[in-house]
Design a protein around this motif. Sequence first.
Motif, PDB file in Angstrom:
ATOM      1  N   LEU A   1      53.733  35.342  43.150  1.00 35.83           N
ATOM      2  CA  LEU A   1      52.426  35.804  43.605  1.00 35.83           C
ATOM      3  C   LEU A   1      52.551  37.089  44.411  1.00 35.83           C
ATOM      4  O   LEU A   1      51.750  38.021  44.257  1.00 35.83           O
ATOM      5  N   LYS A   2      53.571  37.152  45.262  1.00 38.65           N
ATOM      6  CA  LYS A   2      53.787  38.370  46.034  1.00 38.65           C
ATOM      7  C   LYS A   2      54.072  39.563  45.123  1.00 38.65           C
ATOM      8  O   LYS A   2      53.547  40.663  45.313  1.00 38.65           O
ATOM      9  N   GLU A   3      54.941  39.343  44.108  1.00 35.74           N
ATOM     10  CA  GLU A   3      55.240  40.428  43.175  1.00 35.74           C
ATOM     11  C   GLU A   3      53.997  40.873  42.413  1.00 35.74           C
ATOM     12  O   GLU A   3      53.760  42.069  42.203  1.00 35.74           O
ATOM     13  N   GLN A   4      53.174  39.907  41.979  1.00 38.08           N
ATOM     14  CA  GLN A   4      51.956  40.253  41.248  1.00 38.08           C
ATOM     15  C   GLN A   4      50.984  41.043  42.127  1.00 38.08           C
ATOM     16  O   GLN A   4      50.384  42.025  41.688  1.00 38.08           O
ATOM     17  N   ILE A   5      50.846  40.619  43.386  1.00 35.80           N
ATOM     18  CA  ILE A   5      49.963  41.343  44.309  1.00 35.80           C
ATOM     19  C   ILE A   5      50.477  42.749  44.549  1.00 35.80           C
ATOM     20  O   ILE A   5      49.703  43.727  44.576  1.00 35.80           O
ATOM     21  N   LYS A   6      51.805  42.876  44.698  1.00 35.75           N
ATOM     22  CA  LYS A   6      52.392  44.198  44.903  1.00 35.75           C
ATOM     23  C   LYS A   6      52.152  45.100  43.704  1.00 35.75           C
ATOM     24  O   LYS A   6      51.806  46.284  43.827  1.00 35.75           O
ATOM     25  N   ARG A   7      52.317  44.522  42.480  1.00 36.04           N
ATOM     26  CA  ARG A   7      52.094  45.284  41.260  1.00 36.04           C
ATOM     27  C   ARG A   7      50.638  45.748  41.158  1.00 36.04           C
ATOM     28  O   ARG A   7      50.351  46.907  40.794  1.00 36.04           O
ATOM     29  N   MET A   8      49.719  44.874  41.473  1.00 38.90           N
ATOM     30  CA  MET A   8      48.306  45.234  41.425  1.00 38.90           C
ATOM     31  C   MET A   8      47.976  46.330  42.436  1.00 38.90           C
ATOM     32  O   MET A   8      47.202  47.256  42.140  1.00 38.90           O
ATOM     33  N   GLN A   9      48.569  46.240  43.627  1.00 38.14           N
ATOM     34  CA  GLN A   9      48.329  47.287  44.619  1.00 38.14           C
ATOM     35  C   GLN A   9      48.865  48.630  44.159  1.00 38.14           C
ATOM     36  O   GLN A   9      48.220  49.677  44.346  1.00 38.14           O
ATOM     37  N   GLU A  10      50.061  48.609  43.544  1.00 35.10           N
ATOM     38  CA  GLU A  10      50.620  49.860  43.030  1.00 35.10           C
ATOM     39  C   GLU A  10      49.725  50.464  41.944  1.00 35.10           C
ATOM     40  O   GLU A  10      49.499  51.682  41.898  1.00 35.10           O
ATOM     41  N   GLU A  11      49.191  49.616  41.030  1.00 31.48           N
ATOM     42  CA  GLU A  11      48.296  50.110  39.992  1.00 31.48           C
ATOM     43  C   GLU A  11      47.026  50.704  40.591  1.00 31.48           C
ATOM     44  O   GLU A  11      46.545  51.763  40.154  1.00 31.48           O
ATOM     45  N   GLU A  12      46.482  50.041  41.604  1.00 35.77           N
ATOM     46  CA  GLU A  12      45.286  50.576  42.245  1.00 35.77           C
ATOM     47  C   GLU A  12      45.568  51.919  42.909  1.00 35.77           C
ATOM     48  O   GLU A  12      44.758  52.860  42.831  1.00 35.77           O
TER      49      GLU A  12
END
Length: 287
Positions: A181-192
């Motif tokens: 979940l942390k990795e997914q949240i980090k990935r989404m933040q990077e995309e944003e």
Amino acid sequence: MSERKVLNKYYPPDFDPSKIPRMKLPKNRQYTVRLMAPFNMRCKTCGEYIYKGKKFNARKEDAENEDYLGIRIYRFYIKCTRCLQEISFKTDPRNTDYEIEEGATRNFMALKLAQEQEKREVDAEKEEEATNPMKLLENRTQQSKQEIELMESLEELRDLNRRQGNVDYDSMLLKYNPAELKEQIKRMQEEEDENTVKKLMGIKRKINEGEEVVECKELVESEDNKTESKITHFITPAAQPSVKKKVSKLNLLNLVKVNNVTSTNKTKESCNSLSLIGNYSSSEDSN
């Protein structure tokens, strides 16, 4: 040399055990035994507390003319550890306990009283059921109702277990893994962040392109004014109508003025138009 601890004795061939004289012991003989206090007690003489589990060298004897369903009752004598007052108590096979006789008082025991009270209540209920048939019927109906409720709750638990049996807990745990979940949240933040940066860069590029277009327009207008002034200065009055026609043709071909554009290709075309206008003006001057 003989052994110090001899377990086997020598019996001669002419040994006759019937000739050994028997000891005459008293009928109610007392034996010395080692025991622990079976309950908490307090000495009547000095008030010393004797706690359960304290060890004593006691004298044991059979209680005369006392038994319970053929079970012998034994009496024990101990001495107070402070004043050496003799304390006696005996066994109680009926209640699987001990009963104090004299020399001390038994301390209050809440658990024992609660057990005795419960036993008395059970005996009273049994006696009432034996004498009152309506009470027996009520108790039976209540028991049957409780059994039905228990069966329903058991069926509910079985259904719940069946539903939960098809659930794959490993996949659920992997799905809700905190690291993933942390990795997914980090990935989404990077995309944003990347999307916001791209939007900002696009806005900046549009602003720069707009500034370039405005500059090109100003250059075109200044060059247009210069060429018109030169043309009007060098041409004769008879040739003025033809010059105006040529200028109007250039305006129709969008070679003098440039519309609002945002792409770099149109800016290049405007710059090419400037070179065409310069060539045209030089050719007119030469003529």
